[in-house]
Design a protein around this motif. Structure first.
Motif, short mmCIF file in Angstrom:
data_model
loop_
_atom_site.label_atom_id
_atom_site.label_comp_id
_atom_site.label_asym_id
_atom_site.label_seq_id
_atom_site.Cartn_x
_atom_site.Cartn_y
_atom_site.Cartn_z
N LEU A 1 0.83 -1.21 0.00
CA LEU A 1 0.00 0.00 0.00
C LEU A 1 0.86 1.25 0.00
O LEU A 1 0.56 2.23 -0.69
N TRP A 2 1.95 1.25 0.76
CA TRP A 2 2.83 2.43 0.83
C TRP A 2 3.40 2.78 -0.54
O TRP A 2 3.59 3.96 -0.86
N LEU A 3 3.65 1.75 -1.38
CA LEU A 3 4.18 2.01 -2.71
C LEU A 3 3.12 2.62 -3.60
O LEU A 3 3.39 3.58 -4.35
N ARG A 4 1.90 2.10 -3.54
CA ARG A 4 0.80 2.66 -4.34
C ARG A 4 0.55 4.11 -3.95
O ARG A 4 0.39 4.98 -4.80
N SER B 1 6.69 24.36 -3.05
CA SER B 1 5.42 23.65 -3.20
C SER B 1 5.65 22.16 -3.31
O SER B 1 4.96 21.36 -2.65
N TYR B 2 6.63 21.75 -4.11
CA TYR B 2 6.86 20.32 -4.27
C TYR B 2 7.47 19.71 -3.01
O TYR B 2 7.15 18.58 -2.65
N VAL B 3 8.33 20.46 -2.33
CA VAL B 3 8.90 19.96 -1.07
C VAL B 3 7.78 19.70 -0.06
O VAL B 3 7.78 18.67 0.63
N ILE B 4 6.83 20.62 0.00
CA ILE B 4 5.70 20.43 0.92
C ILE B 4 4.87 19.23 0.49
O ILE B 4 4.40 18.45 1.34
N TYR B 5 4.68 19.05 -0.81
CA TYR B 5 3.92 17.90 -1.29
C TYR B 5 4.63 16.58 -0.94
O TYR B 5 3.97 15.58 -0.64
N ILE B 6 5.95 16.58 -0.99
CA ILE B 6 6.69 15.38 -0.56
C ILE B 6 6.40 15.10 0.91
O ILE B 6 6.09 13.97 1.31
N PHE B 7 6.49 16.15 1.71
CA PHE B 7 6.25 16.04 3.14
C PHE B 7 4.83 15.56 3.43
O PHE B 7 4.62 14.62 4.20
N SER C 1 2.73 14.05 1.39
CA SER C 1 2.47 12.73 0.82
C SER C 1 2.98 11.62 1.74
O SER C 1 2.32 10.59 1.92
N LEU C 2 4.16 11.83 2.31
CA LEU C 2 4.70 10.84 3.24
C LEU C 2 3.85 10.75 4.50
O LEU C 2 3.65 9.67 5.05
N LEU C 3 3.35 11.90 4.95
CA LEU C 3 2.54 11.91 6.16
C LEU C 3 1.15 11.32 5.95
O LEU C 3 0.53 10.85 6.92
N ASP C 4 0.64 11.35 4.71
CA ASP C 4 -0.71 10.83 4.52
C ASP C 4 -0.75 9.31 4.40
O ASP C 4 -1.83 8.71 4.47
#
Length: 232
Positions: A163-166, A203-209, A211-214
């Motif tokens: 799931l983490w990969l998807r 913006s992309y750095v925040i999206y990385i952050f 995305s990992l948290l979600d």
């Protein structure tokens, strides 16, 4: 304080996604998509400094719409995830039309709100166009990629385990598409080049952050579904 508020926002917004899902099922996620889409398009007008970067707000709120489609893809169906995307597009277009109508009114002499309304929403058409295009293209790509990863892991008998990969494999890639599209259409020429590049990178750095948290939230949503805690 900006950093603290951003971290609290992640907890509150992602928690709200789970609450909406638990209380109202997939209909709650559809409703949350409308709320998040409208608020993100207003919040993005605010520019702040946080974590050593100059960035627009709205990134966390907008990232929650990817969390919604990932939960729907995981627990419901690809069709439901795609429906959430279409609802978000509809909300963006409706907001663009209705706020545009506000600008046509002639305020009375005693009005105090119209100058502030025009200050905010006069910039909305360009931002809404950028948001709608970025959202429509990147979200549909995200849903497609999520299920492509699912087929890939299912062939190896590991669909549940990965799931983490998807979740991260689809969101992190689709967010590149969204960041480039939205930032270019919305802000190119509005700010100097240094600020423009800073906004795109931050913006992309925040999206990385985000995305990992979600990822833990998607796991929690799947567990809730398996324990029949989600209302139909």
């Amino acid at each position: 304080m900006n950093e603290i508020i951003l971290l609290v926002s992640v907890v509150v917004i992602y928690g709200a996604v789970l609450v909406a899902y638990k209380m109202f099922g997939k209909q709650g996620l559809f409703a949350f998509t409308v709320v998040a889409t409208v608020l993100a398009n207003i919040e993005v007008l605010i520019l702040v400094d946080a974590f050593g970067m100059e960035q627009t707000l709205g990134n966390v709120m907008f990232a929650s719409t990817y969390l919604v489609t990932d939960i729907l893809s995981e627990n419901e169906s690809k069709e439901d995830a795609t429906k959430a995307v279409h609802i978000g597009i509809f909300a963006s277009i409706a907001m663009l039309i209705f706020t545009g109508l506000w600008m046509l009114y002639t305020p009375s002499p005693s009005d105090t709100a119209m100058p502030a309304i025009k200050q905010i929403f006069s910039k909305t058409p360009r931002l809404m166009l950028a948001s709608t295009l970025g959202y429509a293209i990147s979200q549909r790509f995200d849903v497609w990629l999520y299920h492509a990863w699912w087929k890939f892991t299912s062939k190896r008998g590991e669909s549940r385990r990965f799931l983490w990969l998807r979740n991260n494999g689809s969101t992190l890639i689709s967010q590149i598409v969204n960041t480039v599209l939205f930032t270019s259409i919305a802000f190119l020429g509005m700010y100097d080049m240094a600020t423009f590049v800073a906004i795109m990178i931050s913006s992309y750095v925040i999206y990385i952050f985000t995305s990992l948290l979600d990822t833990p939230i998607v796991y929690m949503a799947r567990k809730m579904k398996e324990k029949n805690l989600i209302k139909n």
